[in-house]
Design a protein around this motif. Structure first.
Motif, PDB file in Angstrom:
ATOM      1  N   VAL A 154       0.947 -11.541  12.746  1.00  0.00           N
ATOM      2  CA  VAL A 154       0.619 -11.886  10.987  1.00  0.00           C
ATOM      3  C   VAL A 154      -0.291 -10.869  10.389  1.00  0.00           C
ATOM      4  O   VAL A 154      -0.004 -10.685   9.237  1.00  0.00           O
ATOM      5  CB  VAL A 154       0.058 -13.352  11.367  1.00  0.00           C
ATOM      6  N   ALA A 155      -1.178 -10.242  11.371  1.00  0.00           N
ATOM      7  CA  ALA A 155      -1.967  -9.285  10.623  1.00  0.00           C
ATOM      8  C   ALA A 155      -1.206  -7.963  10.248  1.00  0.00           C
ATOM      9  O   ALA A 155      -1.690  -7.625   8.957  1.00  0.00           O
ATOM     10  CB  ALA A 155      -2.830  -8.908  11.651  1.00  0.00           C
ATOM     11  N   ARG A 156       0.077  -7.795  10.743  1.00  0.00           N
ATOM     12  CA  ARG A 156       0.447  -6.747  10.285  1.00  0.00           C
ATOM     13  C   ARG A 156       1.360  -6.954   8.859  1.00  0.00           C
ATOM     14  O   ARG A 156       1.363  -6.109   7.940  1.00  0.00           O
ATOM     15  CB  ARG A 156       1.743  -6.337  11.099  1.00  0.00           C
ATOM     16  N   ALA A 157       1.340  -8.391   8.588  1.00  0.00           N
ATOM     17  CA  ALA A 157       1.939  -8.703   7.355  1.00  0.00           C
ATOM     18  C   ALA A 157       0.898  -8.935   6.169  1.00  0.00           C
ATOM     19  O   ALA A 157       1.125  -8.563   5.123  1.00  0.00           O
ATOM     20  CB  ALA A 157       2.850 -10.058   7.642  1.00  0.00           C
ATOM     21  N   ILE A 158      -0.226  -9.331   6.569  1.00  0.00           N
ATOM     22  CA  ILE A 158      -1.213  -9.734   5.471  1.00  0.00           C
ATOM     23  C   ILE A 158      -2.246  -8.819   5.592  1.00  0.00           C
ATOM     24  O   ILE A 158      -3.097  -9.059   4.446  1.00  0.00           O
ATOM     25  CB  ILE A 158      -1.493 -11.342   5.719  1.00  0.00           C
ATOM     26  N   SER A 159      -2.643  -8.278   6.602  1.00  0.00           N
ATOM     27  CA  SER A 159      -4.037  -7.264   6.214  1.00  0.00           C
ATOM     28  C   SER A 159      -3.805  -5.814   6.074  1.00  0.00           C
ATOM     29  O   SER A 159      -2.751  -5.332   6.706  1.00  0.00           O
ATOM     30  CB  SER A 159      -4.848  -7.778   7.593  1.00  0.00           C
ATOM     31  N   MET A 160      -4.641  -5.083   5.439  1.00  0.00           N
ATOM     32  CA  MET A 160      -4.591  -3.462   5.089  1.00  0.00           C
ATOM     33  C   MET A 160      -5.900  -3.235   5.857  1.00  0.00           C
ATOM     34  O   MET A 160      -6.042  -1.998   5.678  1.00  0.00           O
ATOM     35  CB  MET A 160      -4.417  -3.366   4.107  1.00  0.00           C
ATOM     36  N   ASP A 161      -6.598  -4.099   6.675  1.00  0.00           N
ATOM     37  CA  ASP A 161      -7.884  -3.542   7.297  1.00  0.00           C
ATOM     38  C   ASP A 161      -7.236  -2.743   8.678  1.00  0.00           C
ATOM     39  O   ASP A 161      -6.860  -3.235   9.763  1.00  0.00           O
ATOM     40  CB  ASP A 161      -8.740  -4.724   7.870  1.00  0.00           C
ATOM     41  N   ARG A 162      -7.344  -1.209   8.611  1.00  0.00           N
ATOM     42  CA  ARG A 162      -7.002  -0.603   9.494  1.00  0.00           C
ATOM     43  C   ARG A 162      -7.782  -0.731  10.866  1.00  0.00           C
ATOM     44  O   ARG A 162      -6.991  -0.816  11.959  1.00  0.00           O
ATOM     45  CB  ARG A 162      -7.042   0.933   9.148  1.00  0.00           C
ATOM     46  N   ALA A 163      -8.907  -1.131  10.761  1.00  0.00           N
ATOM     47  CA  ALA A 163      -9.570  -1.277  11.981  1.00  0.00           C
ATOM     48  C   ALA A 163      -9.246  -2.476  12.776  1.00  0.00           C
ATOM     49  O   ALA A 163      -9.015  -2.358  14.046  1.00  0.00           O
ATOM     50  CB  ALA A 163     -11.058  -1.582  11.615  1.00  0.00           C
ATOM     51  N   LEU A 164      -8.839  -3.638  12.073  1.00  0.00           N
ATOM     52  CA  LEU A 164      -8.318  -4.647  12.592  1.00  0.00           C
ATOM     53  C   LEU A 164      -7.154  -4.374  13.240  1.00  0.00           C
ATOM     54  O   LEU A 164      -6.731  -4.740  14.355  1.00  0.00           O
ATOM     55  CB  LEU A 164      -8.331  -5.778  11.493  1.00  0.00           C
ATOM     56  N   LEU A 165      -5.951  -3.927  12.496  1.00  0.00           N
ATOM     57  CA  LEU A 165      -4.769  -3.540  13.127  1.00  0.00           C
ATOM     58  C   LEU A 165      -4.993  -2.750  14.469  1.00  0.00           C
ATOM     59  O   LEU A 165      -4.117  -3.052  15.441  1.00  0.00           O
ATOM     60  CB  LEU A 165      -3.937  -2.772  12.124  1.00  0.00           C
ATOM     61  N   SER A 166      -5.608  -1.678  14.366  1.00  0.00           N
ATOM     62  CA  SER A 166      -5.672  -0.943  15.733  1.00  0.00           C
ATOM     63  C   SER A 166      -6.203  -1.658  16.733  1.00  0.00           C
ATOM     64  O   SER A 166      -5.961  -1.263  17.979  1.00  0.00           O
ATOM     65  CB  SER A 166      -6.039   0.626  15.283  1.00  0.00           C
ATOM     66  N   TYR A 167      -7.330  -2.401  16.427  1.00  0.00           N
ATOM     67  CA  TYR A 167      -7.934  -3.001  17.547  1.00  0.00           C
ATOM     68  C   TYR A 167      -6.933  -4.095  18.067  1.00  0.00           C
ATOM     69  O   TYR A 167      -6.674  -4.167  19.252  1.00  0.00           O
ATOM     70  CB  TYR A 167      -9.196  -3.894  17.067  1.00  0.00           C
TER      71      TYR A 167
END
Lengths: 299, 338
Positions: free
Chosen positions: B63-76
């Motif tokens: 889901v985060a890959r679809a809605i979030s652009m927070d790089r810290a969150l995605l890599s975490y």
């Protein structure tokens, strides 16, 4: 141009990354180990195994349990067990990590997304004998060789050493047969969400301000904001970034030097909110060239 | 401002993260625990929690890959899921279970499947022995071509019958030490040969064949030399006690190499890479078998050859153990016919 890889990373950021699809079908990203780390892990393993054997032999000879030939027999036996069985057992027990790999933070994973099978571990470590140990052993016996034999051995050694350099996934021959790849152990580290950091509000960005940049610029700004300025030089750079953004988006209000950090934080928050909601409507803006990419010339 | 009001104020992806962060932290802790102590040390509840949190985190990543652009969150999330994946999909077999399945089913079945490759291995060895003996008959100097000096150890065509006999039957205490070190040398030498024979098989079987053939040549010339001096029967006993196992191990290692080589030469209906992967399974099992046999041969060589002095007993032990190998490999692990 394929701008996007399946890891949700644009192609220019995907170098050295491996997309790995587990049974849950959500691709995970692993970073391929550098050749230096792998060479280091191998060297460490050799030092650990042979160092352990030598200490044991020295301790035994000091205790004088065996005769000299007994020691030689014992040494031959134990080096046999220390070579391939050590790698196989440690990779089996620690799921693809020998001691050297553990120390350097690399590990073996299966390319098919499933768990490592014992067969894969045995296969890749049997091939290690030809790729690693044999060249090293012949290196020590190189003095008595005729030149053409030395030449053949040298080209063979060079060849096997170069295979992982030229292989796309840095695989050595054993990895290719077993279908495995060596990656860095992932280290999860959760940084705070910048959009929730309290900044002095009071900047209103309108749609035409926020329509300039895309995801790439947003995440670059995020990287800048992760590192608050500590000296005048860094503050100078932050100021440059803030003024450049202000000019580029055509924000008409002056931004004072004391408020530039807050300006950037607030711009980041609103830009992210804007881009994320655009994405939800199916309008993904990869970078600042999104207006050009949307209408490619000649189509 | 209260916390609730603050979180309402947050943008959508930040709220998404705030709601799930506690679960991720818990997953992180469980993964660390499992990596530290091993998956089998987790309690029932913890193991269940790990599996469910892992699926939730995978879902959140998607889901985060679809809605979030927070790089810290995605890599975490990417790293966390990768780490949890490695724990959840770790090999589950115990070492003992693995080992016993290999002994009772894996190896015997692999051996029965690799008839042609085994034929190549044994033919290479027998051809070598025959040619070695025949060439020695023609001209004794062939002996020096085949047998490396270190291996011959004074047992050359010029040596006296008495000396040769003394190397076969343990005389004084001094010769035991020499033979002991010779035994270890031969052991490690043959291990190297076996591993090389196997691993080089990938180059179209030829190196495996040549190496095994060459080993046969040494053996043939050696045997003929003793036979000429009337010691053929005694030498056969001396070699049999461990050699039946040891030479068979080299032939089997050759067969393992031949499996790899045949996969490259004659892949059949599948691609070469795929054939290599399929045949590789049997090849590796053959190599493990060769390893077991080499270890048993070393034990026989180290402990029994010097203590068992009569040629008849040596023959019986050697070929008896050979028969035991054959019985195990042909009879074990047969599935009941449906």
């Amino acid at each position: 141009m394929k701008a996007h890889t399946a890891t949700n990373l644009p192609a220019w950021e995907a170098k050295g990354l491996l997309r790995h699809t587990p049974p849950e079908s959500v691709p995970l990203t692993f970073r391929l180990s550098s050749l230096g780390a792998r060479f280091g892990a191998q060297t460490l393993d050799i030092l650990i195994t042979y160092g352990g054997v030598l200490t044991l032999i020295i301790a035994l000879s000091w205790l004088q349990i065996f005769s000299w030939t007994g020691l030689v027999t014992f040494y031959a036996l134990i080096t046999f067990f220390m070579r391939i069985p050590y790698y196989i057992l440690s990779e089996l027990v620690w799921n693809g990590r020998t001691l050297g790999k553990r120390i350097l933070g690399v590990r073996v994973i299966s390319l098919d997304g499933r768990r490592l099978t014992p067969h894969q571990i045995v296969a890749r470590n049997l091939m290690k004998e030809v790729e690693v140990f044999l060249p090293v052993a012949t290196l020590f016996g190189a003095a008595e060789m005729t030149w053409w034999l030395a030449l053949i051995l040298l080209s063979w050694m060079g060849g096997t050493l170069l295979v992982p350099v030229f292989s796309k996934l840095n695989q050595r021959l054993g990895d290719m047969i077993a279908g495995t790849v060596v990656v860095d152990t992932p280290k999860p580290q959760l940084l705070p969400d910048l959009s929730t950091q309290s900044a002095a509000r009071g900047y209103e960005f309108r749609a035409e301000h926020l329509g300039i940049y895309g995801r790439y610029e947003l995440q670059t700004l995020e990287a800048i904001l992760r590192d608050p300025p500590k000296n005048p030089e860094m503050r100078q750079r932050i100021s440059e970034v803030a003024q450049t953004i202000r000019r580029r988006i055509g924000y008409d209000e002056e931004v004072q030097a004391s408020r530039e950090w807050d300006f950037l934080l607030e711009f980041y928050r609103q830009q992210r909110e804007f881009l994320e909601s655009r994405t939800l409507f199916g309008d993904t803006r990869e970078n600042k060239f999104h207006t050009i990419a949307a209408k490619p010339p000649g189509r | 401002m209260t916390t609730a009001a603050q979180s309402l104020d947050h943008i959508r992806s930040a709220r998404f993260r705030a709601e799930r962060e506690a679960g991720w932290k818990r997953l992180d802790a469980l993964v660390l625990l499992a990596e530290d102590k091993g998956l089998h040390r987790l309690g029932y509840d913890e193991a269940q929690e790990l599996a469910s949190l892992y699926r939730q985190a995978m879902n959140a990543l998607s889901v985060a890959r679809a809605i979030s652009m927070d790089r810290a969150l995605l890599s975490y999330l990417d790293a966390l899921c990768a780490r949890a994946y490695l724990v959840v999909y770790a090999p589950q077999e115990s070492l003992r279970g693995l080992f016993s399945r290999l002994i009772t089913h894996g190896i015997p079945q692999a051996v029965r499947r690799s008839g042609p490759a085994l034929l190549i291995g044994f033919v290479a060895m027998l051809l070598g022995i025959w040619l070695g003996a025949a060439l020695y008959d023609l001209d004794k100097s062939w002996f020096y071509t085949f047998v490396p000096g270190g291996l011959a150890d004074g047992r050359t065509p010029e040596a006296s019958v008495d000396y040769l006999r003394s190397t076969l039957f343990d005389g004084g205490p001094g010769s035991h030490d020499e033979l002991g070190s010779f035994a270890t040398f031969l052991f490690s030498h043959n291990t190297q040969v076996a591993i090389l024979t196997f691993a080089l098989g990938i180059f179209l079987t030829l190196p495996s064949f040549v190496l095994t053939f060459y080993n046969g040549l040494i053996l043939g010339a050696f045997w003929k030399m003793f036979a000429e001096k009337g010691l053929g029967y005694e030498l056969t006993g001396w070699l049999s006690i461990h050699g039946v196992t040891e030479m068979a191990a080299i032939c089997i290692a050759c067969a393992g190499g031949a499996q790899l080589g045949l996969a490259v030469l004659l892949p059949g209906q599948v691609s070469r890479r795929e054939a290599l992967r399929q045949r590789g399974r049997d090849a590796v099992k053959l190599m493990i078998l060769a390893g077991f046999m080499l270890i048993s041969a070393a034990i026989l060589e180290g402990f029994f050859r010097q203590t068992v002095q009569s040629t008849e007993a040596r023959l019986v032990i050697g070929w008896g153990i050979g028969l035991a190998w054959v019985l195990w490999l042909t009879l074990s692990g047969r599935e009941a016919q449906a």
